[in-house]
Design an enzyme around this catalytic site. Structure first.
Site, PDB file in Angstrom:
ATOM      1  N   GLY A  82       0.855  -1.033   0.057  1.00 46.88           N
ATOM      2  CA  GLY A  82       0.096   0.080  -0.033  1.00 46.88           C
ATOM      3  C   GLY A  82       1.091   1.243   0.022  1.00 46.88           C
ATOM      4  O   GLY A  82       1.971   1.157   0.404  1.00 46.88           O
ATOM      5  N   GLY A 108       0.573   5.795   0.136  1.00 43.87           N
ATOM      6  CA  GLY A 108      -0.054   6.930   0.500  1.00 43.87           C
ATOM      7  C   GLY A 108       0.754   8.142   0.144  1.00 43.87           C
ATOM      8  O   GLY A 108       1.632   7.712  -0.239  1.00 43.87           O
ATOM      9  N   PHE A 114       2.069   9.734   2.364  1.00 41.98           N
ATOM     10  CA  PHE A 114       2.790   9.899   3.438  1.00 41.98           C
ATOM     11  C   PHE A 114       4.098   8.861   3.335  1.00 41.98           C
ATOM     12  O   PHE A 114       5.038   8.847   4.159  1.00 41.98           O
ATOM     13  CB  PHE A 114       2.204  10.081   4.760  1.00 41.98           C
ATOM     14  CG  PHE A 114       1.179  10.904   4.931  1.00 41.98           C
ATOM     15  CD1 PHE A 114       1.573  12.233   4.634  1.00 41.98           C
ATOM     16  CD2 PHE A 114      -0.202  10.754   4.982  1.00 41.98           C
ATOM     17  CE1 PHE A 114       0.777  13.214   4.868  1.00 41.98           C
ATOM     18  CE2 PHE A 114      -1.105  11.578   5.023  1.00 41.98           C
ATOM     19  CZ  PHE A 114      -0.776  13.091   5.042  1.00 41.98           C
ATOM     20  N   THR A 119       5.049   4.418   2.376  1.00 40.26           N
ATOM     21  CA  THR A 119       4.809   3.099   1.606  1.00 40.26           C
ATOM     22  C   THR A 119       4.942   1.797   2.664  1.00 40.26           C
ATOM     23  O   THR A 119       5.585   1.975   3.485  1.00 40.26           O
ATOM     24  CB  THR A 119       5.850   2.968   0.633  1.00 40.26           C
ATOM     25  OG1 THR A 119       5.962   4.265  -0.035  1.00 40.26           O
ATOM     26  CG2 THR A 119       5.512   2.098  -0.347  1.00 40.26           C
ATOM     27  N   VAL A 120       3.907   0.957   2.422  1.00 42.75           N
ATOM     28  CA  VAL A 120       4.202  -0.223   2.925  1.00 42.75           C
ATOM     29  C   VAL A 120       4.476  -1.543   2.121  1.00 42.75           C
ATOM     30  O   VAL A 120       3.866  -1.667   1.099  1.00 42.75           O
ATOM     31  CB  VAL A 120       2.530  -0.600   3.680  1.00 42.75           C
ATOM     32  CG1 VAL A 120       2.881  -2.062   4.625  1.00 42.75           C
ATOM     33  CG2 VAL A 120       2.449   0.309   4.522  1.00 42.75           C
ATOM     34  N   LYS A 136       6.437  -0.364   7.100  1.00 44.12           N
ATOM     35  CA  LYS A 136       5.828   0.769   6.723  1.00 44.12           C
ATOM     36  C   LYS A 136       6.938   1.796   7.002  1.00 44.12           C
ATOM     37  O   LYS A 136       7.672   2.097   7.711  1.00 44.12           O
ATOM     38  CB  LYS A 136       4.754   1.368   7.557  1.00 44.12           C
ATOM     39  CG  LYS A 136       3.933   2.364   7.233  1.00 44.12           C
ATOM     40  CD  LYS A 136       2.625   2.423   8.071  1.00 44.12           C
ATOM     41  CE  LYS A 136       1.839   3.720   7.632  1.00 44.12           C
ATOM     42  NZ  LYS A 136       0.424   3.933   8.375  1.00 44.12           N
ATOM     43  N   ASP A 186      -9.553   7.066  12.430  1.00 43.86           N
ATOM     44  CA  ASP A 186      -9.299   6.745  11.046  1.00 43.86           C
ATOM     45  C   ASP A 186      -9.722   5.327  10.831  1.00 43.86           C
ATOM     46  O   ASP A 186      -9.359   4.422  10.024  1.00 43.86           O
ATOM     47  CB  ASP A 186      -8.148   6.894  10.196  1.00 43.86           C
ATOM     48  CG  ASP A 186      -8.280   6.984   8.780  1.00 43.86           C
ATOM     49  OD1 ASP A 186      -9.327   7.275   8.300  1.00 43.86           O
ATOM     50  OD2 ASP A 186      -7.287   7.055   8.097  1.00 43.86           O
TER      51      ASP A 186
HETATM   52  P1  ADP Z   1      -1.658   4.795   5.179  1.00 45.61           P
HETATM   53  O1  ADP Z   1      -1.400   5.589   6.459  1.00 45.61           O
HETATM   54  O2  ADP Z   1      -1.073   5.146   4.049  1.00 45.61           O
HETATM   55  O3  ADP Z   1      -3.146   4.607   4.931  1.00 45.61           O
HETATM   56  P2  ADP Z   1      -1.831   1.880   6.354  1.00 45.61           P
HETATM   57  O4  ADP Z   1      -1.027   1.644   7.572  1.00 45.61           O
HETATM   58  O5  ADP Z   1      -3.263   1.887   6.257  1.00 45.61           O
HETATM   59  O6  ADP Z   1      -1.175   3.305   5.598  1.00 45.61           O
HETATM   60  O7  ADP Z   1      -1.350   0.934   5.023  1.00 45.61           O
HETATM   61  C1  ADP Z   1      -1.506   1.058   3.782  1.00 45.61           C
HETATM   62  C2  ADP Z   1      -2.106  -0.104   3.259  1.00 45.61           C
HETATM   63  O8  ADP Z   1      -0.970  -0.856   3.458  1.00 45.61           O
HETATM   64  C3  ADP Z   1      -3.230  -0.920   3.956  1.00 45.61           C
HETATM   65  O9  ADP Z   1      -4.409  -0.344   3.485  1.00 45.61           O
HETATM   66  C4  ADP Z   1      -3.052  -2.249   3.758  1.00 45.61           C
HETATM   67  O10 ADP Z   1      -3.583  -2.684   2.256  1.00 45.61           O
HETATM   68  C5  ADP Z   1      -1.630  -2.408   3.631  1.00 45.61           C
HETATM   69  N1  ADP Z   1      -0.924  -2.805   4.860  1.00 45.61           N
HETATM   70  C6  ADP Z   1      -0.725  -1.909   5.846  1.00 45.61           C
HETATM   71  N2  ADP Z   1      -0.197  -2.733   7.060  1.00 45.61           N
HETATM   72  C7  ADP Z   1      -0.108  -3.933   6.594  1.00 45.61           C
HETATM   73  C8  ADP Z   1       0.193  -5.098   7.081  1.00 45.61           C
HETATM   74  N3  ADP Z   1       0.774  -5.176   8.327  1.00 45.61           N
HETATM   75  N4  ADP Z   1       0.408  -6.452   6.576  1.00 45.61           N
HETATM   76  C9  ADP Z   1      -0.171  -6.357   5.199  1.00 45.61           C
HETATM   77  N5  ADP Z   1      -0.509  -5.264   4.785  1.00 45.61           N
HETATM   78  C10 ADP Z   1      -0.628  -4.197   5.206  1.00 45.61           C
HETATM   79 MG    MG Z   2      -4.626   3.430   6.091  1.00 44.20          MG
HETATM   80 MG    MG Z   3      -2.352   6.544   7.776  1.00 37.94          MG
END
Ligand code: ADP
Ligand code: MG
Ligand code: MG
Length: 268
Positions: free
Chosen positions: A13, A15, A17, A19-20, A38, A130
């Site tokens: 994922g 955004g 801000f 990357t994950v 992340k 959120d």
């Molecule tokens: P953001 O603040 O950019 O929304 P998130 O923490 O929600 O960041 O992570 C973005 C996306 O990455 C999530 O919606 C999910 O699809 C994926 N993701 C985040 N953390 C994990 C994780 N621990 N395992 C698998 N996928 C994850």
């Molecule tokens: Mg998120």
């Molecule tokens: Mg977030």
């Protein structure tokens, strides 16, 4: 700081801000030991560090994503801050909602109970701000059921601390947060109500409207509780989606609502 360095693989994922990525230990290229990393660089790394603090404080709760540590790497001459999280192989609750076919109310209650347990822990100290399907991770279990954990504390705040502006994702936002920027534990409960509607119907609470209409509906409209669901599910939704936030039930109280208690079975 964790000592193992992680090699980043595909993006899970991203955004504005950061990357994950899925990652594995860099000294064991064929390891099946995968994590989610992340990452963000300055200035967004500062908010990611705050997010990590929330995760550390909530360590040990089975319904909140676990954080294994953090470190700093240098990528393209840039300092990158990394948070090491347990990897969710099942994606997010959005993926489950997008599977064609309706979820049974029993399954919805089973999932809702896990989200409520997470919220009950969070709300001892914090407001998530959120709560939405994309921030709820899915861990498939050996018995065929899914375990859910709350993630993404990027907008979280301490209970009782006023913030200076609105934050959140509009479609899941409560009237008081949109109108006055008030974000307290009851705000997360409103978002939970929106998610429960989405799990039951497969559709978002507010549909096909412009941003301005959406703001108007949230602040002035009445949330539409689906008619073709059980009375007990309707009652549960009314407790979450009361327009006056003082009337909403807390996570601790909702855990004992009949919708949850009468459906206390594991559902695959
Ligand atoms: P953001 O603040 O950019 O929304 P998130 O923490 O929600 O960041 O992570 C973005 C996306 O990455 C999530 O919606 C999910 O699809 C994926 N993701 C985040 N953390 C994990 C994780 N621990 N395992 C698998 N996928 C994850
Ligand atoms: Mg998120
Ligand atoms: Mg977030």
């Amino acid at each position: 700081m964790s000592t193992v360095k992680w090699k980043k693989h595909q993006i899970l994922g991203s955004g504005s801000f950061g990357t994950v990525h899925v990652a594995s230990p860099s000294n064991e290229p064929n390891s099946t030991n995968v994590v989610a990393v992340k990452s963000a660089s300055f200035p967004h790394s500062d908010s990611l560090k705050m997010e990590t603090n929330f995760l550390y404080e909530l360590r040990g709760c089975p319904e909140i994503v676990q954080c294994f540590g953090d470190d700093i790497s240098v990528e393209n001459n840039n300092e990158v801050y990394n948070v090491i999280l347990e990897f969710a192989p099942g994606g997010t609750l959005s993926d489950l909602i997008n599977i064609p076919g309706k979820m049974s109310e029993r399954l919805v209650a089973f999932y809702t109970r896990m989200i409520l347990k997470g919220l009950s822990n969070i709300h001892e100290l914090f407001v998530h701000c959120d709560i939405k399907p994309g921030n709820i991770l899915v861990f498939p279990m050996k018995d065929g059921t899914n375990h859910l954990k709350i993630a993404d504390f990027g907008l979280a705040k301490d209970v009782g601390v006023e913030i200076d502006s609105y934050r959140g994702t509009l479609v899941y936002s409560s009237p008081e947060s949109v109108e006055f920027g008030v974000l307290e534990t009851s705000t997360d409960i409103w978002s939970l109500g929106c998610i429960v509607i989405e799990m039951i119907t497969g559709e978002k609470i507010w549909k096909n409207i412009s941003k301005q209409e959406l703001i108007n509906e949230i602040v002035r409209g009445e949330p539409i509780i689906p008619q073709n669901i059980s009375d007990i599910a309707k009652d549960f939704l009314q407790r979450c989606l009361a327009k006056e936030r003082q009337k909403r039930w807390t996570a601790d109280k909702l855990l004992y609502h009949l919708f949850i208690v009468d459906n206390l079975v594991k559902v695959a």
